[in-house]
Scaffold this motif. Structure first.
Motif, PDB file in Angstrom:
ATOM      1  N   ALA A 307       1.253  -4.419 -16.234  1.00  0.00           N
ATOM      2  CA  ALA A 307       0.688  -3.750 -17.403  1.00  0.00           C
ATOM      3  C   ALA A 307       0.073  -2.413 -17.018  1.00  0.00           C
ATOM      4  CB  ALA A 307      -0.358  -4.630 -18.074  1.00  0.00           C
ATOM      5  N   TYR A 310      -4.112  -2.914 -18.781  1.00  0.00           N
ATOM      6  CA  TYR A 310      -4.967  -4.076 -18.560  1.00  0.00           C
ATOM      7  C   TYR A 310      -5.046  -4.385 -17.067  1.00  0.00           C
ATOM      8  CZ  TYR A 310      -4.799  -4.634 -23.568  1.00  0.00           C
ATOM      9  OH  TYR A 310      -4.927  -4.413 -24.918  1.00  0.00           O
ATOM     10  N   GLN A 314      -6.837  -9.659 -15.306  1.00  0.00           N
ATOM     11  CA  GLN A 314      -6.596 -10.157 -16.660  1.00  0.00           C
ATOM     12  C   GLN A 314      -5.118 -10.375 -16.939  1.00  0.00           C
ATOM     13  OE1 GLN A 314      -8.406  -7.727 -19.706  1.00  0.00           O
ATOM     14  NE2 GLN A 314      -7.054  -8.477 -21.311  1.00  0.00           N
ATOM     15  N   GLU A 315      -4.281  -9.493 -16.400  1.00  0.00           N
ATOM     16  CA  GLU A 315      -2.881  -9.469 -16.816  1.00  0.00           C
ATOM     17  C   GLU A 315      -1.937 -10.165 -15.846  1.00  0.00           C
ATOM     18  OE1 GLU A 315      -0.296  -8.359 -19.938  1.00  0.00           O
ATOM     19  OE2 GLU A 315      -2.477  -8.257 -19.739  1.00  0.00           O
ATOM     20  N   ASN A 351      -3.105   4.638 -17.245  1.00  0.00           N
ATOM     21  CA  ASN A 351      -3.632   3.522 -16.441  1.00  0.00           C
ATOM     22  C   ASN A 351      -5.009   3.805 -15.856  1.00  0.00           C
ATOM     23  OD1 ASN A 351      -2.910   5.396 -14.462  1.00  0.00           O
ATOM     24  ND2 ASN A 351      -2.150   3.853 -13.043  1.00  0.00           N
ATOM     25  N   ILE A 354      -7.961   1.132 -15.811  1.00  0.00           N
ATOM     26  CA  ILE A 354      -7.957  -0.092 -15.000  1.00  0.00           C
ATOM     27  C   ILE A 354      -8.118   0.177 -13.502  1.00  0.00           C
ATOM     28  CG2 ILE A 354      -6.497  -1.233 -16.700  1.00  0.00           C
ATOM     29  CD1 ILE A 354      -4.154  -0.958 -14.732  1.00  0.00           C
ATOM     30  N   GLN A 357     -11.458  -1.152 -12.047  1.00  0.00           N
ATOM     31  CA  GLN A 357     -11.540  -2.616 -12.069  1.00  0.00           C
ATOM     32  C   GLN A 357     -10.639  -3.248 -11.008  1.00  0.00           C
ATOM     33  OE1 GLN A 357     -11.520  -4.151 -16.322  1.00  0.00           O
ATOM     34  NE2 GLN A 357     -11.104  -1.981 -16.670  1.00  0.00           N
ATOM     35  N   GLN A 436      -3.992   0.540 -25.978  1.00  0.00           N
ATOM     36  CA  GLN A 436      -4.631  -0.754 -26.190  1.00  0.00           C
ATOM     37  C   GLN A 436      -3.733  -1.653 -27.030  1.00  0.00           C
ATOM     38  OE1 GLN A 436      -7.541  -1.782 -24.608  1.00  0.00           O
ATOM     39  NE2 GLN A 436      -6.981   0.119 -23.551  1.00  0.00           N
ATOM     40  N   HIS A 439       0.907  -4.715 -23.766  1.00  0.00           N
ATOM     41  CA  HIS A 439       0.867  -5.534 -22.552  1.00  0.00           C
ATOM     42  C   HIS A 439       2.165  -5.447 -21.759  1.00  0.00           C
ATOM     43  CE1 HIS A 439      -2.963  -7.684 -23.361  1.00  0.00           C
ATOM     44  NE2 HIS A 439      -2.662  -7.388 -24.608  1.00  0.00           N
TER      45      HIS A 439
END
Length: 586
Positions: A307, A310, A314-315, A351, A354, A357, A436, A439
């Motif tokens: 992704a 995300y 999470q993904e 991107n 992310i 994170q 947003q 995915h």
């Protein structure tokens, strides 16, 4: 609080290199002198020996520092800069950044204005990077800019020893079984084929070739012993011996790690400082159930690129599970992270939301090194320079707050694009809001199908047209406020909109072709085709001045890009590609 004055109007402090300083202290002093000279307009020098009160001293106590560690402190009226062979240079850059300097790219620095430069009088700083290995293949992170970004490796190049050198792989960086095991190439490739890892001949051949390479470079720190590249669904050797190990470990990684551990054990007495690096990638991503990696083995776990918008945690649950499991079986995990669109290098690619994170996820799971793969094969037509800059920051300190991260983005945009940077930021934020809910994976061709105006109610076509219109207006506003150098940077980043516009025109042409064939519709089709051709011609004309040679990842090195005029109505990924059907999957 008292201040340590570095510049006070017409006077600057002296710069001393301590007598027992490491060799790279001379480089550190030279960099400090160079930047302070640029800021002050004075022609500065440094001296060697014992520092005077009120001066800066470089390299007095560097002996017990790790290679990348830096230390700054004010003591006895002297500002001391110490560190390891690279860290002492990083220490100079740390001080300069605290004074307002910014090092954005190899040819873009921000030099603060003002007649006074001062550090805190009680300055005490000790920093060590979280990751021992820090590398990105975005082209803006090169041998010139990497030290300022605190990256200690550059793909396919070596940072000069005067700047502390690099952490480099001996020989090929990845996918090495073909050469090490002396496999036969088919159509010039090893792809989709792996050697038998329980065959004694394979082992002896690999050991022979590693020893040959290390004889030429005995100081090498890492060598890759890793699987050849492969397409989804293609695995390794399935002979009874390999299969027995894989079955016992619950993964094809079993036979690979068994082989790599054996290589590491064989070479360790002769090369005690060597690490054997291998991949946990594709069919070997799943962790072994029981087998541990030897202490001199690096497992380089590859992300999947599932992704754009995300985070991995999470993904991509499979990657996250493998990461946490490898932390139980390996003391030295490296990450191979995908941060570009391999199918279309110059598409809008949102991107940035992310990156922080993901870096934090790596740090919290025993990761020791990170390679952030970018489009190293060519210069970039979107925000590659920003991405390279941020990786320098994140790989040094993945624990930064979101506020700090956003501050780094804004400082870069302002310094790189000029007074109209907030218009670029407006587009940047809208692009990320548009992503947003999306995915799908990182490799996509048509951005107009994925990113449309998130603030407009209407059809997909209306929202896509509005997205492009607003973006063009924002880039135009940024251009008006920029100087000549900054306008060139804005033009280069605007190439992503040229790609977007081409695909938007393609969608209109496809709609016209699907419509009932009337005289009016024929005219609409001709109009749409001309618009597509014009968009292609504009895209082509805009990439040429920036040295862009590829529109996508050239896996098989078949590109003859720009050797002849392309068909502007054909997909840009096919321009110059002699075999687009094989290399690209829409």
């Amino acid at each position: 609080m008292t201040e340590f004055l570095i510049r006070n109007k017409g006077k600057l402090c002296g710069i001393c290199v301590a007598s027992a300083a490491p060799a790279t202290a001379l480089t550190a002093a030279g960099e400090l002198v160079r930047y302070l000279s640029m800021q002050s307009g004075m022609n500065l020098t440094f001296y060697c020996g014992n520092p005077k009160t009120g001066d800066i001293c470089i390299g007095a106590e560097s002996g017990d520092c790790g290679a990348d560690e830096l230390r700054l402190k004010v003591r006895d009226g002297i500002l001391w800069i110490d560190g390891g062979k690279r860290g002492i240079i990083y220490g100079v850059y740390e001080l300069l950044e605290r004074l307002g300097f910014r090092f954005l790219t190899a040819d873009c620095d921000v030099i603060p204005k003002g007649e006074v430069l001062a550090a805190a009088g009680d300055l005490q700083v000790v920093q060590k990077p979280v990751f021992e290995y820090r590398c990105t293949s975005w082209r803006e992170a090169n041998v010139k800019s990497a030290p300022r970004m605190r990256l200690n490796a550059v793909l396919d190049h070596e940072i000069p020893e005067s700047f502390g050198g690099s952490i480099n792989y001996e020989g090929a960086f990845v996918h090495t079984f073909g050469d090490l095991a002396e496999m036969e190439k088919i159509d010039g490739e090893y792809t989709d084929r792996q050697p038998c890892l329980t065959d004694e001949k394979t082992f002896q051949t690999v050991i022979k070739n590693i020893r040959k390479r290390l004889k030429a470079n005995p100081a090498a720190g890492i060598i890759s012993v890793s699987q050849n590249d492969s397409h989804p669904g293609v695995g390794g050797c399935s002979c009874p011996n390999c299969k027995a190990i894989d079955d016992a470990e619950g993964t094809p990684m079993g036979s690979l790690l068994h082989f790599v551990n054996r290589v590491a054990a064989e070479l360790e007495p002769e090369f005690p400082n060597l690490a054997i690096d291998t991949l946990s990638y594709a069919y070997t991503q799943k962790t072994t159930a029981h087998m541990d990696a030897r202490d001199n083995v690096i497992i380089r776990l590859c992300a999947s690129g599932k992704a754009v918008a995300y985070p991995l945690e999470q993904e991509d649950l499979g990657f996250t599970e493998s990461l946490r499991n490898w932390a139980k079986h390996c003391k030295r995990i490296y990450i191979w992270d995908y941060t570009t669109n391999f199918r279309s290098y110059h598409n809008p690619f949102p991107n940035f939301g992310i990156l922080r994170q993901n870096a934090l996820l790596f740090a919290e799971n025993n990761v020791k090194g990170v390679f952030e793969q970018g489009n190293h094969q060519t210069t970039n037509g979107e925000f590659g320079a920003l991405r390279a800059y941020l990786f320098g920051k994140l790989l040094w300190n993945p624990y930064m707050s979101e506020e700090e991260y956003q501050k780094h983005i804004n400082e870069f945009l302002e310094g790189y694009y000029g007074a109209g940077w907030q218009h670029i930021r407006s587009f940047f934020d809208r692009l990320h809001r548009a992503a947003q809910g999306d995915h799908s994976g990182i490799n996509f061709v048509d951005p107009s199908k994925r990113f449309t105006d998130p603030d407009l109610e209407g059809t997909h076509e209306q929202k896509a047209a509005s997205f492009l219109k607003k973006a063009r207006e924002e880039f135009a506003a940024a251009m008006e406020a920029a100087d000549e150098v900054q306008r060139n940077r804005i033009k280069q980043s605007e190439i992503q909109l040229d790609v977007y516009e081409w695909y938007l025109c393609l969608g209109k042409l496809n709609a016209a072709e699907a419509a009932e064939k009337t005289e009016k519709q024929q005219a609409e089709w001709e109009k749409a085709r001309q618009a597509l051709y014009t968009a292609g011609a504009n895209l082509y004309a805009h990439v040429l001045p920036f040295g862009i040679t590829l529109m996508y990842e050239d896996i098989f090195h078949r590109t003859v890009f720009l050797t002849e005029m392309p068909d502007f109505t054909a997909h840009p990924f096919s321009w110059g590609n002699k075999n687009p059907d094989r290399d690209i999957i829409l």
